[in-house]
Design an enzyme around this catalytic site. Sequence first.
Site, PDB file in Angstrom:
ATOM      1  N   GLY A   9       0.847  -1.182   0.000  1.00 27.41           N
ATOM      2  CA  GLY A   9       0.000   0.000   0.000  1.00 27.41           C
ATOM      3  C   GLY A   9       0.884   1.234   0.000  1.00 27.41           C
ATOM      4  O   GLY A   9       2.069   1.174  -0.358  1.00 27.41           O
ATOM      5  N   GLY A  12       3.975   0.771   2.408  1.00 29.31           N
ATOM      6  CA  GLY A  12       4.880  -0.269   1.912  1.00 29.31           C
ATOM      7  C   GLY A  12       5.687   0.214   0.721  1.00 29.31           C
ATOM      8  O   GLY A  12       6.904   0.016   0.656  1.00 29.31           O
ATOM      9  N   ASN A 102      -1.167   1.390  12.798  1.00 31.83           N
ATOM     10  CA  ASN A 102      -1.764   2.444  13.610  1.00 31.83           C
ATOM     11  C   ASN A 102      -2.424   1.840  14.840  1.00 31.83           C
ATOM     12  O   ASN A 102      -2.790   0.670  14.864  1.00 31.83           O
ATOM     13  CB  ASN A 102      -2.808   3.218  12.802  1.00 31.83           C
ATOM     14  CG  ASN A 102      -2.179   4.237  11.883  1.00 31.83           C
ATOM     15  OD1 ASN A 102      -1.150   4.822  12.200  1.00 31.83           O
ATOM     16  ND2 ASN A 102      -2.792   4.464  10.732  1.00 31.83           N
ATOM     17  N   ALA A 127       1.664   9.728   2.895  1.00 32.86           N
ATOM     18  CA  ALA A 127       1.876   9.097   1.588  1.00 32.86           C
ATOM     19  C   ALA A 127       0.536   8.750   0.964  1.00 32.86           C
ATOM     20  O   ALA A 127      -0.427   8.428   1.668  1.00 32.86           O
ATOM     21  CB  ALA A 127       2.732   7.839   1.726  1.00 32.86           C
ATOM     22  N   LYS A 181       1.173   8.308  19.512  1.00 37.50           N
ATOM     23  CA  LYS A 181       0.564   8.294  18.172  1.00 37.50           C
ATOM     24  C   LYS A 181      -0.921   7.946  18.257  1.00 37.50           C
ATOM     25  O   LYS A 181      -1.743   8.491  17.505  1.00 37.50           O
ATOM     26  CB  LYS A 181       1.303   7.280  17.288  1.00 37.50           C
ATOM     27  CG  LYS A 181       0.802   7.196  15.845  1.00 37.50           C
ATOM     28  CD  LYS A 181       1.145   8.444  15.060  1.00 37.50           C
ATOM     29  CE  LYS A 181       0.621   8.384  13.629  1.00 37.50           C
ATOM     30  NZ  LYS A 181       1.202   7.298  12.839  1.00 37.50           N
ATOM     31  N   ASN A 189      -8.454  11.085  13.261  1.00 40.78           N
ATOM     32  CA  ASN A 189      -8.994  10.150  12.263  1.00 40.78           C
ATOM     33  C   ASN A 189     -10.514  10.008  12.304  1.00 40.78           C
ATOM     34  O   ASN A 189     -11.188  10.203  11.282  1.00 40.78           O
ATOM     35  CB  ASN A 189      -8.308   8.789  12.394  1.00 40.78           C
ATOM     36  CG  ASN A 189      -6.965   8.750  11.708  1.00 40.78           C
ATOM     37  OD1 ASN A 189      -6.441   9.781  11.294  1.00 40.78           O
ATOM     38  ND2 ASN A 189      -6.392   7.576  11.582  1.00 40.78           N
ATOM     39  N   SER A 248      -6.079   9.107   7.027  1.00 42.04           N
ATOM     40  CA  SER A 248      -6.140   7.759   6.456  1.00 42.04           C
ATOM     41  C   SER A 248      -7.523   7.140   6.647  1.00 42.04           C
ATOM     42  O   SER A 248      -8.022   6.423   5.771  1.00 42.04           O
ATOM     43  CB  SER A 248      -5.073   6.864   7.089  1.00 42.04           C
ATOM     44  OG  SER A 248      -5.250   6.783   8.490  1.00 42.04           O
ATOM     45  N   GLU A 260      -9.191   1.281  10.424  1.00 42.94           N
ATOM     46  CA  GLU A 260      -8.474   0.733  11.574  1.00 42.94           C
ATOM     47  C   GLU A 260      -9.102   1.206  12.889  1.00 42.94           C
ATOM     48  O   GLU A 260      -8.422   1.351  13.900  1.00 42.94           O
ATOM     49  CB  GLU A 260      -7.001   1.137  11.507  1.00 42.94           C
ATOM     50  CG  GLU A 260      -6.270   0.487  10.349  1.00 42.94           C
ATOM     51  CD  GLU A 260      -4.786   0.779  10.326  1.00 42.94           C
ATOM     52  OE1 GLU A 260      -3.999  -0.125  10.658  1.00 42.94           O
ATOM     53  OE2 GLU A 260      -4.424   1.923   9.986  1.00 42.94           O
TER      54      GLU A 260
END
Length: 300
Positions: A9, A12, A102, A127, A181, A189, A248, A260
């Site tokens: 993804g 990666g 995450n 990214a 984090k 999020n 994300s 997530e």
Amino acid sequence: MKVGIIGAGSMGLLFAAYISRVFEVTIYTRTEEQAAQINKNGILLQKESEQTISMVSALPITEWQGTEALTIIAVKQYQLQTIIEKINHLPVMPENLLFLQNGMGHLKLLKNIRAKNIFVGSVEHGALKENSFRVNHNGEGKTNAAVFSGNGLLLHEFSASLPEEFPIVFREDYYKMLENKLIINAVINPLTAILHVQNGELVNNQFYYHVLKNLFCEISFILNLEKQEEHLQQIITICKNTAENRSSMLKDIEANRLTEIDAILGFLLEEAVRQEKKVPQVETLYYLIKGKEAKRGRLS
């Protein structure tokens, strides 16, 4: 040093592009089609106006044998169970594994892994995966990493050799590192995903900012946070510095993917239950995100 990367993804691909400048990299993909595209085109990294191509080896995940000196697992938290089952059925025990997920929901899964040394990390880069072999590096940061079990000798060696523009910073306390984090992810999020706004709106809109502060207070209550003002200021700074970014989780919702949420708010809900604390805002946001997933047919 040979490095394996599981997951092709956005993260990666980003890690493979930078790490391949120093080490021999094999990236393991979910499909044979993506592996073929990467082998044909390399990984195209776009950073502002600069484009670079990194030629790496790509194989489907079914061919991973765990023989690299270090394997980086860059899949979503909800994809980990399948990867862990594969790790535990390998003919050889992997030497060094670095998990980049995450949240903190995956920590309990890592206790059941056959591996000599296990590391965990939190990524601050932004990214965006444009296609199967092209990734846009749209937010420069760093990767924090710490030892979960075993020793960190190889992690230190690996970190010291990476390109200057793609640093890994070693942290002594993996729990505090991931907790820091988690706090950021747990606020930004789900709110951006529910409101369908960019990060900056959470602090630029006075009404959204009021919700942000209330949610942060509840998260602080669950985690028994000290220095709450510092944590809140960090969230505000990140919202301002990434004002144009879409989180994300928002991108997952927009792309009809699972999120997530279980690794982030799900973990916090479990902590609240364990401590017998009532956390209505966290609970409400959790179920709202789960509802959006269900609406898109991602849950049975």
